[in-house]
Enzyme design. Structure first.
Site, PDB file in Angstrom:
ATOM      1  N   HIS A  63      -3.074   6.889   5.246  1.00 57.91           N
ATOM      2  CA  HIS A  63      -1.541   7.514   6.200  1.00 57.91           C
ATOM      3  C   HIS A  63      -2.211   7.802   6.631  1.00 57.91           C
ATOM      4  O   HIS A  63      -0.875   8.073   7.780  1.00 57.91           O
ATOM      5  CB  HIS A  63      -1.143   7.643   4.493  1.00 57.91           C
ATOM      6  CG  HIS A  63      -0.501   6.909   3.605  1.00 57.91           C
ATOM      7  ND1 HIS A  63      -0.121   5.315   4.057  1.00 57.91           N
ATOM      8  CD2 HIS A  63      -0.539   6.919   1.926  1.00 57.91           C
ATOM      9  CE1 HIS A  63      -0.094   4.540   3.112  1.00 57.91           C
ATOM     10  NE2 HIS A  63      -0.206   5.497   1.652  1.00 57.91           N
ATOM     11  N   HIS A 104      -0.426   1.145  -1.729  1.00 58.05           N
ATOM     12  CA  HIS A 104       0.172   0.935  -0.084  1.00 58.05           C
ATOM     13  C   HIS A 104      -0.474   0.393   1.338  1.00 58.05           C
ATOM     14  O   HIS A 104      -1.642   0.644   0.735  1.00 58.05           O
ATOM     15  CB  HIS A 104       0.713   2.673  -0.160  1.00 58.05           C
ATOM     16  CG  HIS A 104       0.780   3.271  -2.070  1.00 58.05           C
ATOM     17  ND1 HIS A 104       0.446   3.584  -2.858  1.00 58.05           N
ATOM     18  CD2 HIS A 104       1.920   3.190  -2.460  1.00 58.05           C
ATOM     19  CE1 HIS A 104       0.728   4.408  -3.184  1.00 58.05           C
ATOM     20  NE2 HIS A 104       2.397   3.677  -3.210  1.00 58.05           N
TER      21      HIS A 104
END
Length: 313
Positions: free
Chosen positions: A130, A169
């Site tokens: 991320h 994710h």
């Protein structure tokens, strides 16, 4: 040639606070399970060195790396913890842990390219996928896989590398860094909508994104991978493969709502390993991302490692 297992005690020392899902016990659970099952003896256990600053700057802006260094060194010196966002906390041990996590990926990349190792798994934290070019988020500070991929290309002279991200994710940070870099093919599936909410529209033609709805199970994911990843990977002919290996798409993991099980991680690893064996001399570096149910995480990592190390069940 063997499969290496890179980690470092500093990666365990990084602590984002009581009750945080991205906890030090994740690494304990993996190592304990490997020892309990005897899989540990099939692996070459190695300590990760810290990554040099210039390696981080191949994936991140120099200004971001400088800001992060100043902040994390100050927290180390003052013994404090600071929230960078509602999910991501830095503390006294974060700077060393983040350097070792990226350093594991870098060192593994060199050892695999040099032919010293067949492949490697980096049991590290903080995770990385991320972290964008200039922002920490989602438990991540530096993008370990992107740092390693750029090292393989810019320093070691490879011309094509693939990044395979199977975290629940979307790897928005990795996409932010490598989108438009035609030397990289990134393939991923992820639950959508789910944090960070991105990925439905790829940022570049070198992205193969598969957003799947909540409660999608392993058979559907396998079919989508066959239909959407495999021919692109074959046509791309990567010279090295990097895994962003998040195991939070497991049905037991509460941070997502997908329905994968250990056999699905075995299957995914085998399919990608076949591509690496055909085109990349088997060169694979895998870096731990998510996975927060400790039992499911440990079993899934073991399933992944059995394929990499060519150990029969």
């Amino acid at each position: 040639m063997t499969t290496a297992y890179y980690s470092h005690p500093a990666c365990r020392a990084h602590d984002m606070g009581a009750g945080h899902p991205e906890c030090p016990q994740r690494l304990d659970a993996i190592a304990d399970h490997l020892r309990a099952t005897g899989l540990d003896i099939a692996l070459d256990w190695r300590e990760a060195p810290p990554a040099p600053i210039e390696a981080l700057e191949r994936a991140h802006s120099a200004n971001y790396v400088l800001q992060m260094r100043d902040l994390l060194q100050r927290l180390r010196d003052e013994g404090e913890r600071k929230a960078l966002d509602p999910d991501t906390y830095a503390g006294p041990a974060t700077w060393d842990a983040a350097l070792r996590a990226a350093g594991a990926a870098l060192t593994a990349t060199d050892a695999v390219i040099d032919g010293e190792l067949r492949n490697a798994f980096c049991a590290v934290r903080p995770p990385g996928h991320h972290a964008t070019r200039d922002q920490a988020m989602g438990f991540c500070f530096f993008n370990n896989v992107a740092v390693a991929a750029r090292h393989a290309l810019d320093v070691r002279g490879l011309q094509r590398v693939a990044i395979v991200d199977f975290d629940v994710h979307h790897g928005n940070g990795t996409e932010d860094i490598v989108a438009g870099d035609e030397r990289v093919l990134m393939v991923s599936f992820f639950q959508h909508p789910l944090y960070p909410g991105s990925g439905a529209v790829p940022l570049g033609t070198n992205m193969v994104n598969i957003p799947v709805p909540p409660y999608t199970r392993g058979p559907e994911v396998r079919s989508l991978i066959e239909a959407m990843w495999m021919q692109r990977l074959e046509d791309f002919r990567p010279q090295m493969v990097f895994f962003s290996a998040g195991f939070d798409a497991h049905r037991d993991d509460d941070l997502g709502q997908l329905g994968l099980v250990e056999a699905d991680y075995t299957w995914i690893t085998k399919r990608i390993k076949e591509v690496a064996d055909r085109h990349a001399q088997g060169r694979i570096v895998s870096c731990l991302e998510g996975g927060y149910d400790l039992g499911a995480l440990a079993r899934s990592v073991a399933a992944h490692l059995r394929v990499l190390a060519e150990v029969d069940h």
